[in-house]
Design a protein around this motif. Structure first.
Motif, PDB file in Angstrom:
ATOM      1  N   PHE A   1       9.386 -11.190   0.186  1.00 55.14           N
ATOM      2  CA  PHE A   1       8.332 -10.447  -0.496  1.00 55.14           C
ATOM      3  C   PHE A   1       6.952 -11.026  -0.157  1.00 55.14           C
ATOM      4  O   PHE A   1       5.986 -10.292   0.028  1.00 55.14           O
ATOM      5  N   LYS A   2       6.913 -12.320  -0.098  1.00 57.19           N
ATOM      6  CA  LYS A   2       5.640 -12.961   0.233  1.00 57.19           C
ATOM      7  C   LYS A   2       5.204 -12.597   1.654  1.00 57.19           C
ATOM      8  O   LYS A   2       4.029 -12.290   1.904  1.00 57.19           O
ATOM      9  N   ALA A   3       6.167 -12.610   2.579  1.00 55.81           N
ATOM     10  CA  ALA A   3       5.840 -12.254   3.962  1.00 55.81           C
ATOM     11  C   ALA A   3       5.388 -10.802   4.055  1.00 55.81           C
ATOM     12  O   ALA A   3       4.444 -10.468   4.794  1.00 55.81           O
ATOM     13  N   GLU A   4       6.067  -9.918   3.309  1.00 57.50           N
ATOM     14  CA  GLU A   4       5.665  -8.515   3.314  1.00 57.50           C
ATOM     15  C   GLU A   4       4.255  -8.353   2.770  1.00 57.50           C
ATOM     16  O   GLU A   4       3.436  -7.587   3.310  1.00 57.50           O
ATOM     17  N   GLU A   5       3.960  -9.082   1.710  1.00 59.15           N
ATOM     18  CA  GLU A   5       2.615  -9.028   1.134  1.00 59.15           C
ATOM     19  C   GLU A   5       1.569  -9.537   2.129  1.00 59.15           C
ATOM     20  O   GLU A   5       0.489  -8.950   2.273  1.00 59.15           O
ATOM     21  N   GLU A   6       1.920 -10.612   2.815  1.00 56.48           N
ATOM     22  CA  GLU A   6       0.985 -11.151   3.814  1.00 56.48           C
ATOM     23  C   GLU A   6       0.756 -10.157   4.954  1.00 56.48           C
ATOM     24  O   GLU A   6      -0.374  -9.991   5.422  1.00 56.48           O
ATOM     25  N   LEU A   7       1.848  -9.486   5.401  1.00 61.82           N
ATOM     26  CA  LEU A   7       1.703  -8.495   6.466  1.00 61.82           C
ATOM     27  C   LEU A   7       0.833  -7.325   6.026  1.00 61.82           C
ATOM     28  O   LEU A   7       0.014  -6.816   6.801  1.00 61.82           O
ATOM     29  N   ARG A   8       1.017  -6.885   4.784  1.00 61.45           N
ATOM     30  CA  ARG A   8       0.181  -5.789   4.288  1.00 61.45           C
ATOM     31  C   ARG A   8      -1.285  -6.209   4.241  1.00 61.45           C
ATOM     32  O   ARG A   8      -2.186  -5.435   4.577  1.00 61.45           O
ATOM     33  N   GLU A   9      -1.519  -7.440   3.796  1.00 60.61           N
ATOM     34  CA  GLU A   9      -2.897  -7.928   3.751  1.00 60.61           C
ATOM     35  C   GLU A   9      -3.501  -7.980   5.156  1.00 60.61           C
ATOM     36  O   GLU A   9      -4.652  -7.586   5.365  1.00 60.61           O
ATOM     37  N   LYS A  10      -2.694  -8.449   6.117  1.00 60.92           N
ATOM     38  CA  LYS A  10      -3.190  -8.514   7.486  1.00 60.92           C
ATOM     39  C   LYS A  10      -3.449  -7.118   8.052  1.00 60.92           C
ATOM     40  O   LYS A  10      -4.436  -6.900   8.753  1.00 60.92           O
ATOM     41  N   CYS A  11      -2.544  -6.160   7.744  1.00 60.00           N
ATOM     42  CA  CYS A  11      -2.749  -4.789   8.204  1.00 60.00           C
ATOM     43  C   CYS A  11      -4.033  -4.206   7.611  1.00 60.00           C
ATOM     44  O   CYS A  11      -4.807  -3.528   8.293  1.00 60.00           O
ATOM     45  N   GLY A  12      -4.237  -4.467   6.315  1.00 63.42           N
ATOM     46  CA  GLY A  12      -5.471  -4.002   5.688  1.00 63.42           C
ATOM     47  C   GLY A  12      -6.698  -4.609   6.340  1.00 63.42           C
ATOM     48  O   GLY A  12      -7.711  -3.920   6.566  1.00 63.42           O
TER      49      GLY A  12
ATOM     50  N   LEU B   1      -6.884  -5.641   9.430  1.00 64.21           N
ATOM     51  CA  LEU B   1      -7.034  -5.046  10.752  1.00 64.21           C
ATOM     52  C   LEU B   1      -7.634  -3.642  10.668  1.00 64.21           C
ATOM     53  O   LEU B   1      -8.468  -3.256  11.504  1.00 64.21           O
ATOM     54  N   GLU B   2      -7.195  -2.863   9.668  1.00 67.15           N
ATOM     55  CA  GLU B   2      -7.765  -1.524   9.498  1.00 67.15           C
ATOM     56  C   GLU B   2      -9.261  -1.608   9.190  1.00 67.15           C
ATOM     57  O   GLU B   2     -10.058  -0.826   9.711  1.00 67.15           O
ATOM     58  N   THR B   3      -9.611  -2.530   8.336  1.00 66.46           N
ATOM     59  CA  THR B   3     -11.032  -2.708   8.012  1.00 66.46           C
ATOM     60  C   THR B   3     -11.830  -3.082   9.251  1.00 66.46           C
ATOM     61  O   THR B   3     -12.922  -2.551   9.504  1.00 66.46           O
ATOM     62  N   GLN B   4     -11.293  -4.004  10.050  1.00 59.95           N
ATOM     63  CA  GLN B   4     -11.972  -4.401  11.281  1.00 59.95           C
ATOM     64  C   GLN B   4     -12.092  -3.230  12.255  1.00 59.95           C
ATOM     65  O   GLN B   4     -13.112  -3.071  12.928  1.00 59.95           O
TER      66      GLN B   4
END
Length: 609
Positions: free
Chosen positions: A417-428, A430-433
């Motif tokens: 769950f923590k890894a999934e949360e981290e991936l979502r944060e990273k995707c967000g 990247l989208e912002t960038q």
């Protein structure tokens, strides 16, 4: 300072990549979400089968057990790697690392090891603890209190029984480097008190430092009234400590005068007096009783929230056994207190086989010299001993619990769950960038279009300017041609009229020359011929700098000037033939004919310049 030695701990044995092949196998970052519950901690504490120490009959005296264990249980020196850590207050402390000796498995974790009062990382008990932990598969970080590593510290004081700043700083550094690494604490005597107080201070926030538990032994549970009250203990134990404490205080009194009363420190004969006159004023305590009340570990047990194993001997000659911690002191804390009947202060000698008699010469030299110095570690070969092994047994039991299915399944789920949360944060992120880059691209495109339009406008302005300059040049050339033509026509007309007038004058003059005899000396106008006067007047008229219509003498633009000069030559010829000189009374003027007179006549006559 430092850095390389610490990095080697993480790189050793492939730890940095072992167990990282997938999200599930990776150890998670310790947070409140996956911190073990109080029930789990208590269950792990109670499931540990503590051994009962049975002292040989000749070791049942606490002083014998304490002294023999300190002097003759000297082990082989460990292959430490030293790191020096700078502190925020401008001082430093030393950490000696020992790698796991169990090559059959990945290192269990890292254990912070603290020594006792005025000891260091090379003291016999500290070294035996380090060997025991390393052989069980732990990496070890043996911390030396400030001023105990062989180098004087840079600030006044150094450490005390509640000084947790350095171990807290080291835990923060190492946990940030690898949040998935498990950290444990251990220590004996004063070092054990510091570790216990640290866990009480951190309480639930231990997750922020990655600390999962600890094991301590022979920790202070009362003031120093026992060690200072008994005459034998005061001379044997307190006197031994004072041999190194007082010289340190004297060196600091030179560097930091006035902070404490060095005379009282020199006269001290007990640890209590050192706490009163040295520790208390340096660290801001009212007196030694205020110091003990705020730092003795018993008052911090109820706030511990990770498993802590505490072992004390009832016959410890340093402390009052009636004040050993009870369940009332622990309350909600996750601490298991175990008491043994014998053991002395950090002795726990199992028998003669647990000692190293080869260190006897070094021990005798220390006793008879009357100075406090370390026994040569190269002379010993003592085994780890009962006490270090018992503390290591608990840490192994605790670490196995974290690796077991009971906690490991929760650990794996939490990791996913923590890894999934981290991936979502990273995707967000990247989208912002990406959106920012797109906006930047649009802005640059608009700027490019504006620059192109501005360049085109500049080219149009340059073309219009060029056309205008060409038109102006054409107008100027046309005007110049017309002006030159008009001037030449006017000059030719004037010269034609002048030719007729001069021809008439030529005839009359010749007749006059025939009728009038030449005047002699003194009778004329000074001998100035009229031709020279007229020539000078015309030259002055044509070439005067003040003349607004002075013609250029440049051959390329000399149409007018050439005509004038040609007429001047013609006039000279006529004047030379006439050879006029003398006086004239025309218009009321009398006297010699001069250039000024000719100028005046020409102007009155209306002759163009």
């Amino acid at each position: 300072r430092g850095g390389a030695a610490v990095d080697d701990v993480w790189k050793k044995g492939g730890y940095s990549v072992a167990g990282r092949a997938s999200l599930v196998s990776r150890r998670p970052k310790l947070t409140e979400a996956n911190l073990p519950s109080r029930e789990w901690c208590l269950g792990r504490l109670n499931s540990f089968e503590a051994r009962d120490y049975r002292a040989p009959w000749y070791m049942q005296n606490p002083h014998v057990n304490t002294i023999i264990g300190a002097l003759f249980a000297t082990p082989q020196p460990p292959p430490y790697r030293r790191d020096i850590i700078d502190t925020p207050d401008g001082d430093f402390f030393c950490v000696d690392y020992l790698d796991s000796r169990d090559k059959r498995r990945k290192p269990r974790g890292l254990v912070f090891l603290y020594h006792g009062l005025e000891a260091n990382s090379l003291s016999p008990l500290t070294v035996r603890q380090a060997w025991s932990l390393a052989e069980a598969g732990f990496d070890v970080a043996a911390i030396s209190f400030r001023g105990c590593s062989g180098q004087d510290n840079l600030r006044v004081g150094g450490y005390h029984m509640g000084f947790t700043d350095d171990v807290r700083q080291l835990a923060s550094i190492l946990h940030k480097r690898d949040p998935s690494r498990r950290l444990y604490v251990t220590g004996t005597s004063l070092g054990g008190n510091v570790m216990t107080k640290l866990l009480g201070e951190l309480s639930e926030s231990a997750a922020e430092y990655g600390i999962l538990g600890g094991a301590v032994a022979c920790v202070p549970t009362s003031d120093n009234s026992v060690i200072d009250g008994d005459e034998f203990a005061r001379k044997t134990y307190s006197g031994n400590f004072l041999k190194s404490i007082i010289p340190k205080a004297e060196r600091q009194a030179v560097k930091f005068p006035g902070v404490f009363d060095i005379e009282r420190v020199r006269d001290a004969t007990t640890i209590g007096e050192i706490d009163d006159y040295y520790i208390s004023p340096v660290y801001g305590f009212t007196d030694r009783f205020d110091y003990y009340e705020r730092n003795i570990c018993v008052g911090w047990l109820s706030q511990v929230r990770v498993p802590l194993f505490m072992l004390n001997a009832r016959d410890d000659p340093f402390f009052d056994h009636r004040k050993l911690p009870s369940s009332d002191d622990v309350r909600d804390g996750t601490v298991r207190c175990v008491e043994s009947e014998h053991g002395g202060h950090c002795g726990y000698v199992e028998g003669l086989s647990s000692l190293s008699w080869s260190s006897m010469p070094s021990v005798l030299s220390k006793i008879f010299s009357g100075t406090k110095k370390e026994v040569d570690p190269g002379k010993g070969h003592a085994p780890n001993g009962w006490l270090p092994d018992e503390m290591t047994r608990f840490l192994v039991h605790l670490d196995d619990g974290y690796d077991s299915r009971e906690f490991g399944r929760m650990e794996q789920i939490s990791t996913v769950f923590k890894a999934e949360e981290e991936l979502r944060e990273k995707c967000g992120e990247l989208e912002t960038q990406t959106m920012r880059l797109q906006e930047e691209s649009l802005r640059l495109e608009k700027e490019k279009e504006a620059l192109i339009k501005e360049k085109q406008a500049e080219q149009a302005r340059m073309q219009a300017k060029s056309a205008l300059m060409q038109r102006l040049q054409a107008i100027y050339d046309e005007a110049e041609t017309r002006a030159s033509s008009e001037i030449n026509s006017a000059l030719n007309s004037w010269l034609h009229k002048d030719d007729q007038r001069l021809l008439r004058s030529d005839g009359e003059g010749a007749q006059t020359l025939q009728e009038t005899p030449e005047e002699g000396e003194g009778g004329g106008s000074g001998g100035n011929p009229l031709s020279r006067i007229i020539a000078e007047a015309l030259v002055t008229k044509v070439t005067s700098p003040t003349s607004p219509t002075r013609p250029s003498t440049d051959p390329n633009q000399g149409t007018l000037a050439s005509a004038v000069l040609a007429r001047m030559d013609a006039l000279r010829t006529v004047c030379d033939r006439l050879n006029l000189s003398g006086s004239e009374s025309e218009g009321g003027r009398e006297g010699n004919i001069t250039p000024d007179v000719v100028h005046a006549l020409l102007q009155e006559d209306g002759t163009p310049p």
